[in-house]
Design an enzyme around this catalytic site. Structure first.
Site, PDB file in Angstrom:
ATOM      1  CG  ASP A 146      -1.938  -1.136   1.177  1.00  0.00           C
ATOM      2  OD1 ASP A 146      -2.004  -1.822   0.144  1.00  0.00           O
ATOM      3  OD2 ASP A 146      -2.622  -1.354   2.179  1.00  0.00           O
TER       4      ASP A 146
ATOM      5  NE  ARG B 279      -4.946  -7.866  -3.501  1.00  0.00           N
ATOM      6  CZ  ARG B 279      -4.772  -8.531  -2.358  1.00  0.00           C
ATOM      7  NH1 ARG B 279      -5.272  -9.742  -2.204  1.00  0.00           N
ATOM      8  NH2 ARG B 279      -4.091  -7.993  -1.365  1.00  0.00           N
TER       9      ARG B 279
ATOM     10  CG  ASP C 200      -3.387  -4.786  -2.623  1.00  0.00           C
ATOM     11  OD1 ASP C 200      -3.376  -5.447  -3.672  1.00  0.00           O
ATOM     12  OD2 ASP C 200      -3.893  -5.202  -1.567  1.00  0.00           O
TER      13      ASP C 200
ATOM     14  CD1 TRP D  69      -9.847  -3.522  -0.338  1.00  0.00           C
ATOM     15  CD2 TRP D  69      -9.426  -1.371  -0.714  1.00  0.00           C
ATOM     16  NE1 TRP D  69      -9.808  -2.890   0.885  1.00  0.00           N
ATOM     17  CE2 TRP D  69      -9.554  -1.570   0.688  1.00  0.00           C
ATOM     18  CE3 TRP D  69      -9.152  -0.094  -1.201  1.00  0.00           C
ATOM     19  CZ2 TRP D  69      -9.425  -0.514   1.597  1.00  0.00           C
ATOM     20  CZ3 TRP D  69      -9.019   0.947  -0.295  1.00  0.00           C
ATOM     21  CH2 TRP D  69      -9.157   0.726   1.091  1.00  0.00           C
TER      22      TRP D  69
END
Length: 870
Positions: free
Chosen positions: A166, A252, A190, A254
């Site tokens: 992140d 992907r 991510d 979230w």
């Protein structure tokens, strides 16, 4: 103008020479322009500017600007956590150079590092930054952001964003816009995520090799909200290959998973146009979050993806629900189409134009080897450039001298990963390394210095409150953490006289006469270990000193201790008020002490759940207790008026404790079960108390226990050291109000305590703070220092008792005795009180379990109380 990938492929030969001349010319022009420009504020670590920290310059900047306010940041590594508040728009940050102007912090989303984990937080709109590196150095996991954006119209050019999980969050519920031009972004999981709208043009997006051993990762994790036309759009970007051990998908979705409801499920949108990518991208391209992902609401698309040879990427194995765009489709994804009325190109002249890339080394990393395997030293170049020479230099001392250990020159721009090995230093010594990257016509970049050590080292985490022991019983335990590396002998933990330590949760204890020993592993390491500490002195008095942690060749560490042992038992602690919070907010009359008045808490800026289908959680229930949030349907973001992932002094639930007329009350702790439903994203809890209704005083709780055991001082429930809550509705916390002594309320005084919550989830609904079984413990009707002891007060410890009872009573005279009666009135035990004594002890070990009446009889009268045998 060619895109970056084409430019890098054409760089050899004459074009390389021309590019070097062009780069040098641009550097000279930029340098002259920088000298000519007048800035509103200048930040310099060496004191040559108006400010030495970036946050200080932000704090001094005006609020409510409608034109740009420039802050120039000179080269240096600024180790600070920075926030741009919402009331300071139009700030523009300009770094002296992207390679050397570094804003760095190392928070992570863990109990030890509570709060928003981002190094740089932008809550204002119309913010821009040029030539700056933003980094979070915590590691691959857990979440550790380098950049967190909630404002609209935020633009970056020639910036680096370095992180792990992140790295960057574009967080918005309303499609707030961000623009990135010729930036470098790296991470592992991510690492570009959020609900905002972002355009990335000619950026380097580097899915780097994971350091934690993981084999896979994900570049994006957008949670575009329903109804939003755009999420993330990448135009003419490059995804370099990593070292080959970590493969990635492009994204992907979230919050499109098993835990999502149809009303809060994200409609993720991510598009890659004209991307150059290598074998680090998995053939499937994209993936679902889990088995509950609904792919029909996802828009994952590509156009003209090519490999580093210029060939179209083989898309035959792409997931079937992804999209390959046509030429006509690309008109929907222009900069103007995605960003609408905002044109970031007007931020500064040529903001959207091409700038020659800088030499900037990223991810210089050293992994210590063993006696049979060498250390590994690796790094990568941020912007691909051919013909760069790299030198790895080494010294036996931090200040040098340094000598070249390894030299190499890149031949093609696409090769950005470099490294070498070196034997580990001899026992008791260290090696220091740095990398120098250079090329004619470009500014040389020298990295930070890294150390590989074979020097024994001991580290500790946490501090300890004062201990209190009474009645010959050990005090309550507290804890801290200890770890070691490169140790050649055992790690000795020696407490001072009167104290004991344990490494197994209190099963066995060690004192000053026989130190506790932790045995290091074969590589000299002692994993982070919880050390319990208690005061267990044999004589009354004050105790103080240090726990000494030592090992051969290591610098000893000290942990300060202080405590008091008294002859009298510690004050009794029983529930005085209980708020079940399962039907309403009123306290339980059945539990409330007769010396306290009824009480119900009040919410400040929080709203009870409206219990609707959207909210899905009732305002009161046996399962959750009380459920509340900044909005009645469970939203927390700044966009809906909430505090987001940061605790705010204005969002709380307040409880009050007040004695009846003439009563003195001692309060020692608050017990509660609390968590945030459906999220662990910056879900924080803090408790603060006051005797003046927060008009003249305020104090944090001093720690206690949570579902995982003792709370460390770094996350003990204070406002600046909050608890990171779990995602379980059975998460109990016991928090001391003021250490072992507690808080005494004189007659007429009131204690107020506030429970604060935050939640960083960007989901618009269904995230609720919950409170259940809130209990205040202590002792009502205690003897205060302002009045004489009242003879009618008997104190019994412990109660319930298993072996022995201790009774505190008025000073006994001749003939005074204490008797124990069954509830049928049968006298089952009696003991005489020593003349002049205030304490009497007697055994109850032989009595059956149950309830008894205890009666003190003496010349001053008879007094009775109830006791339990367990």
């Amino acid at each position: 103008m060619p895109n970056l990938s084409a430019l890098y492929r054409l760089r050899p030969g004459l074009l390389a020479h021309f590019g070097a001349l062009l780069s040098l010319s641009l550097l000279l022009l930029l340098s002259l322009a920088a000298r000519a420009q007048t800035y509103n504020a200048v930040v310099a670590k060496d004191g040559t500017g108006g400010f030495t920290t970036v946050q200080a310059a932000i704090n001094a900047a005006p609020t409510g600007r409608t034109t740009v306010y420039t802050i120039f940041i000179k080269n240096g590594k600024y180790r600070e956590k920075v926030t741009v508040p919402a009331n300071k728009p139009f700030l523009q940050f300009i770094g002296e150079s992207v390679a050397n102007t570094i804003l760095s912090w190392n928070d992570a989303n863990t109990p030890s590092f509570p709060g928003n984990s981002s190094s740089f937080i932008i809550n204002a709109s119309d913010i821009s930054a040029l030539n700056i590196t933003f980094e979070n150095t915590y590691g691959d996991a857990p979440q550790g952001l380098a950049m967190y954006i909630t404002g609209d119209r935020v633009a970056f050019k020639n910036c680096r964003f370095l992180g792990g999980q992140d790295t960057m969050q574009l967080n918005s519920q309303a499609g707030n816009r961000s623009y990135f031009k010729e930036c470098y972004i790296d991470g592992v999981v991510d690492f570009i995520f959020g609900a905002g709208r972002g355009v990335f043009e000619h950026c380097i997006v580097y899915p780097r090799t994971r350091r934690d051993g993981g084999s896979g990762g994900y570049i994006t994790a957008a949670n575009t909200q329903p109804g939003q036309p755009y999420g993330f759009v990448f135009r003419h970007c490059i995804i370099p290959e990593n070292r080959g051990t970590t493969t990635y998908t492009l994204g992907r979705p979230w919050q499109n998973d098993l835990g999502s409801t149809p009303t809060d499920r994200s409609h993720t949108k991510v598009v890659w146009l004209n991307t150059t990518m290598g074998n680090s991208i998995k053939p499937v391209g994209w993936q679902v979050w889990d088995a509950g992902t609904v792919t029909s609401v996802i828009q994952y698309a590509e156009y003209n993806s090519r490999d580093f040879s210029g060939n179209l990427v083989n898309i035959s194995q792409r997931v079937p629900w992804s999209i390959q765009l046509t030429d006509a489709d690309t008109a929907l994804y222009t900069r103007a189409a995605v960003l609408g009325s905002w044109n970031p190109c007007t931020v500064v002249p040529n903001f959207c134009g091409h700038q020659a890339p800088d030499l900037a080394v990223s991810n210089f990393w050293a992994v210590k080897g063993t006696a049979t395997a060498p250390s590994n030293l690796t790094w990568n170049l941020s912007w691909p450039i051919a013909g760069v020479q790299y030198q790895l230099l080494r010294s036996a001392t931090r200040r040098g001298p340094y000598t070249p250990l390894y030299t190499t020159t890149s031949t093609v721009a696409t090769n950005i990963n470099f490294g070498t090995t070196d034997p580990v230093p001899a026992a008791g010594t260290s090696y220091f390394y740095y990398v120098r990257a250079s090329k004619a016509g470009l500014a040389t970049h020298v990295t930070d210095t890294l150390q590989i050590s074979s020097t024994p080292t001991i580290t500790t985490t946490g501090t300890l409150q004062a201990f209190r022991q009474g009645g010959g019983q050990p005090s309550a335990a507290q804890s801290f953490l200890v770890a070691g590396e490169n140790l050649t002998a055992g790690l000795l933990i020696t407490p001072p006289a009167g104290f004991e330590v344990s490494a197994n949760g209190g099963t066995t204890w060690a004192g000053s006469g026989a130190p506790l020993t932790l045995t290091p592993s074969s590589t000299g390491g002692v994993a982070s270990t919880t050390i319990s500490v208690r005061l267990n002195a044999t004589a009354v008095g004050a105790y103080a000193g240090n726990i000494t942690l030592s090992s051969a060749g290591a610098v000893s560490q000290l942990v300060a201790l202080a405590g008091t042992s008294q002859a009298a038992p510690l004050p009794q602690s029983v529930p005085l008020l209980w708020w079940p919070m399962t039907r309403n907010s009123q306290d339980s009359a059945a539990v409330r002490s007769a010396r306290l008045v009824a009480s119900a808490p009040t919410l400040r800026k929080f709203q009870l759940s409206n219990g609707s289908v959207t909210a899905s959680i009732p305002p009161y229930s046996a399962r959750y207790g009380q459920a509340f949030a900044p909005t009645a349907d469970g939203g927390w973001t700044v966009a809906v008026g909430g505090p987001g992932g940061n605790l705010s002094r204005t969002y709380y639930e307040q409880f009050t404790v007040r004695g009846t007329a003439g009563s003195t009350v001692r309060l020692d702790s608050v017990l509660l079960a609390a968590y945030v439903t459906g999220s662990t994203s910056n879900t924080k809890l803090a408790v603060v108390w006051s005797r003046s209704g927060f008009a003249a005083d305020s104090a944090d709780v001093t720690g206690g226990r949570g579902p995982g055991g003792p709370l460390l001082s770094t996350a003990n429930g204070g406002f600046t050291t909050p608890i990171f809550t779990t995602n379980s509705n059975s998460s109990p916390y016991r928090l001391a109000l003021a250490g072992a002594a507690g808080v005494t309320l004189q007659a007429g005084q009131t204690l107020s305590f506030r429970v604060y919550f935050s939640c960083g989830s960007t989901t618009t609904t269904t995230r609720f703070a919950t409170l259940k079984n809130v209990v205040v413990k202590g002792e009502a009707g205690v003897v205060s220092s302002s009045r004489a002891a009242r003879a009618q007060v008997l104190q019994v410890y412990p109660n319930p008792a298993a072996e022995q009872l201790t009774v505190a009573h008025p000073a006994a005279t001749g003939g005074a005795e204490i008797a124990l009666y069954s509830l049928l009135g049968q006298r089952v035990a009696v003991v005489a009180c020593a003349a002049g004594s205030h304490l009497t002890r007697f055994s109850v070990a032989s009595l059956p379990r149950g309830q008894y009446l205890l009666r003190y009889s003496g010349p001053t009268g008879q007094f009775t109380t109830r006791v339990s045998k367990q």
